[in-house]
Motif scaffolding. Structure first.
Motif, mmCIF file in Angstrom:
data_model
loop_
_atom_site.group_PDB
_atom_site.id
_atom_site.type_symbol
_atom_site.label_atom_id
_atom_site.label_comp_id
_atom_site.label_asym_id
_atom_site.label_seq_id
_atom_site.Cartn_x
_atom_site.Cartn_y
_atom_site.Cartn_z
ATOM 1 N N ARG A 102 16.946 -31.083 -12.743
ATOM 2 C CA ARG A 102 17.193 -29.815 -12.087
ATOM 3 C C ARG A 102 16.935 -30.466 -10.882
ATOM 4 O O ARG A 102 17.028 -29.528 -9.618
ATOM 5 C CB ARG A 102 15.509 -29.830 -12.630
ATOM 6 N N ILE A 103 16.162 -30.859 -10.190
ATOM 7 C CA ILE A 103 16.501 -31.323 -9.083
ATOM 8 C C ILE A 103 17.760 -31.404 -8.787
ATOM 9 O O ILE A 103 16.964 -30.829 -7.104
ATOM 10 C CB ILE A 103 14.999 -32.418 -9.044
ATOM 11 N N GLU A 104 18.065 -31.963 -8.318
ATOM 12 C CA GLU A 104 19.341 -32.262 -8.464
ATOM 13 C C GLU A 104 19.866 -30.690 -8.083
ATOM 14 O O GLU A 104 20.792 -30.121 -7.399
ATOM 15 C CB GLU A 104 20.063 -33.429 -8.744
ATOM 16 N N LEU A 105 20.004 -30.460 -9.608
ATOM 17 C CA LEU A 105 20.599 -28.428 -8.631
ATOM 18 C C LEU A 105 19.628 -27.575 -8.234
ATOM 19 O O LEU A 105 20.725 -27.227 -7.266
ATOM 20 C CB LEU A 105 20.397 -28.468 -10.514
ATOM 21 N N ASN A 106 18.503 -27.743 -8.023
ATOM 22 C CA ASN A 106 17.940 -27.380 -7.243
ATOM 23 C C ASN A 106 18.529 -27.566 -5.469
ATOM 24 O O ASN A 106 18.405 -27.046 -4.184
ATOM 25 C CB ASN A 106 16.332 -27.040 -6.933
ATOM 26 N N ARG A 107 18.658 -28.529 -5.448
ATOM 27 C CA ARG A 107 18.981 -29.737 -4.029
ATOM 28 C C ARG A 107 20.058 -29.012 -3.443
ATOM 29 O O ARG A 107 20.973 -28.299 -2.253
ATOM 30 C CB ARG A 107 18.916 -30.869 -4.429
ATOM 31 N N VAL A 108 21.209 -29.080 -4.410
ATOM 32 C CA VAL A 108 23.059 -28.194 -4.589
ATOM 33 C C VAL A 108 22.329 -26.907 -4.704
ATOM 34 O O VAL A 108 23.539 -26.546 -2.972
ATOM 35 C CB VAL A 108 23.378 -28.362 -5.404
ATOM 36 N N ARG A 109 21.862 -26.750 -4.640
ATOM 37 C CA ARG A 109 21.789 -24.883 -4.459
ATOM 38 C C ARG A 109 21.085 -24.706 -2.988
ATOM 39 O O ARG A 109 21.757 -23.713 -2.921
ATOM 40 C CB ARG A 109 20.773 -24.365 -5.913
ATOM 41 N N LEU A 110 20.275 -24.968 -2.569
ATOM 42 C CA LEU A 110 19.944 -24.929 -1.651
ATOM 43 C C LEU A 110 20.490 -24.802 0.080
ATOM 44 O O LEU A 110 20.976 -24.560 0.473
ATOM 45 C CB LEU A 110 17.781 -25.744 -1.979
ATOM 46 N N ARG A 111 21.144 -26.271 -0.442
ATOM 47 C CA ARG A 111 22.322 -26.793 0.735
ATOM 48 C C ARG A 111 23.269 -25.282 0.602
ATOM 49 O O ARG A 111 23.728 -25.148 1.731
ATOM 50 C CB ARG A 111 23.255 -27.868 0.223
ATOM 51 N N ARG A 112 23.334 -25.082 -0.662
ATOM 52 C CA ARG A 112 24.934 -23.251 -0.561
ATOM 53 C C ARG A 112 24.085 -22.566 0.150
ATOM 54 O O ARG A 112 24.526 -22.058 1.079
ATOM 55 C CB ARG A 112 25.156 -23.570 -1.881
ATOM 56 N N LEU A 113 22.904 -22.085 -0.559
ATOM 57 C CA LEU A 113 21.995 -20.894 0.420
ATOM 58 C C LEU A 113 22.539 -21.961 1.607
ATOM 59 O O LEU A 113 22.353 -20.697 2.741
ATOM 60 C CB LEU A 113 20.754 -21.460 -0.420
ATOM 61 N N SER A 114 22.047 -23.320 2.563
ATOM 62 C CA SER A 114 22.112 -22.813 4.087
ATOM 63 C C SER A 114 23.069 -22.735 4.289
ATOM 64 O O SER A 114 23.203 -22.354 5.739
ATOM 65 C CB SER A 114 21.382 -24.631 3.966
ATOM 66 N N TRP A 115 23.957 -23.507 3.981
ATOM 67 C CA TRP A 115 24.975 -22.802 4.879
ATOM 68 C C TRP A 115 26.106 -21.687 4.470
ATOM 69 O O TRP A 115 26.415 -20.811 5.555
ATOM 70 C CB TRP A 115 26.568 -23.626 3.447
ATOM 71 N N MET A 116 25.506 -21.086 3.516
ATOM 72 C CA MET A 116 25.612 -19.224 3.565
ATOM 73 C C MET A 116 24.539 -18.533 4.435
ATOM 74 O O MET A 116 25.256 -17.425 4.809
ATOM 75 C CB MET A 116 24.818 -18.853 2.097
ATOM 76 N N ALA A 117 23.350 -18.747 4.703
ATOM 77 C CA ALA A 117 22.977 -18.540 6.089
ATOM 78 C C ALA A 117 22.852 -18.467 7.158
ATOM 79 O O ALA A 117 23.305 -17.269 7.879
ATOM 80 C CB ALA A 117 20.912 -19.269 5.367
ATOM 81 N N ALA A 118 23.386 -20.215 7.442
ATOM 82 C CA ALA A 118 24.230 -19.903 8.602
ATOM 83 C C ALA A 118 25.656 -19.560 8.770
ATOM 84 O O ALA A 118 25.825 -19.033 9.962
ATOM 85 C CB ALA A 118 23.947 -21.624 8.062
ATOM 86 N N GLY A 119 26.067 -19.790 7.663
ATOM 87 C CA GLY A 119 27.271 -18.721 8.041
ATOM 88 C C GLY A 119 26.995 -16.854 8.372
ATOM 89 O O GLY A 119 27.454 -16.748 9.326
ATOM 90 N N SER A 120 26.064 -16.350 7.905
ATOM 91 C CA SER A 120 25.380 -15.003 7.682
ATOM 92 C C SER A 120 24.912 -14.806 9.175
ATOM 93 O O SER A 120 25.346 -14.091 9.807
ATOM 94 C CB SER A 120 24.144 -14.670 6.863
ATOM 95 N N GLU A 121 24.477 -15.679 9.507
ATOM 96 C CA GLU A 121 24.099 -16.011 10.907
ATOM 97 C C GLU A 121 25.083 -15.696 12.226
ATOM 98 O O GLU A 121 25.246 -15.344 13.240
ATOM 99 C CB GLU A 121 23.154 -17.077 11.358
ATOM 100 N N LEU A 122 26.197 -16.810 11.906
ATOM 101 C CA LEU A 122 27.049 -16.836 12.760
ATOM 102 C C LEU A 122 27.993 -15.313 12.624
ATOM 103 O O LEU A 122 28.627 -15.273 14.368
ATOM 104 C CB LEU A 122 28.099 -18.060 12.892
#
Length: 135
Positions: A102-122
């Motif tokens: 579960r922690i690994e799944l959350n880590r992957v989701r958080l990384r995806r969310l971070s990339w999407m947030a960075a892309g939205s910011e750009l």
């Protein structure tokens, strides 16, 4: 780590499975603890029997036989403790594996969310820059 991230991680833990397995783990721990704390008492009672037999001056073979019986009882107790601890360790390892997944799944989701947030910011910065240059 922020409070929101901690709450997100805690909300994604399979608490239903943790709570479901908790009685099994607690029972295993109680059995193991009972066997560990009960072993010296049974050895003491075996010594009490040996002490009463010693007053009647047993022969050497009787003394060896009583020692052998005490050692066999001790060995059986240790085997039961080992079996109980193995079951407990297996249950804890299974729970740990589920939590790590579960922690690994959350880590992957958080990384995806971070990339999407960075892309939205750009995209927003590019749009803002375009609007500023357009005026």
């Amino acid at each position: 780590m922020s409070t929101g991230a901690i709450l997100t991680v805690l909300s994604n833990i399979p608490w239903g499975q943790v709570v479901e397995n908790a009685p099994k783990v607690a029972d295993g721990a109680a059995k193991l603890w009972g066997k560990v704390t009960g072993a010296p008492k049974s050895a003491g009672s075996a010594q009490g029997l040996d002490g009463s037999a010693a007053t009647s001056a047993p022969s050497e073979t009787e003394a060896l036989r009583s020692q052998l019986l005490a050692l066999e009882a001790s060995m059986k107790s240790l085997e039961e403790q080992m079996r109980a601890s193995s079951e407990l360790i297996k249950a804890l390892a299974d729970q740990n594996t589920q939590l790590v997944q579960r922690i690994e799944l959350n880590r992957v989701r958080l990384r995806r969310l971070s990339w999407m947030a960075a892309g939205s910011e750009l995209v927003l910065l590019a749009a803002l820059g375009y609007l500023m240059l357009r005026q």
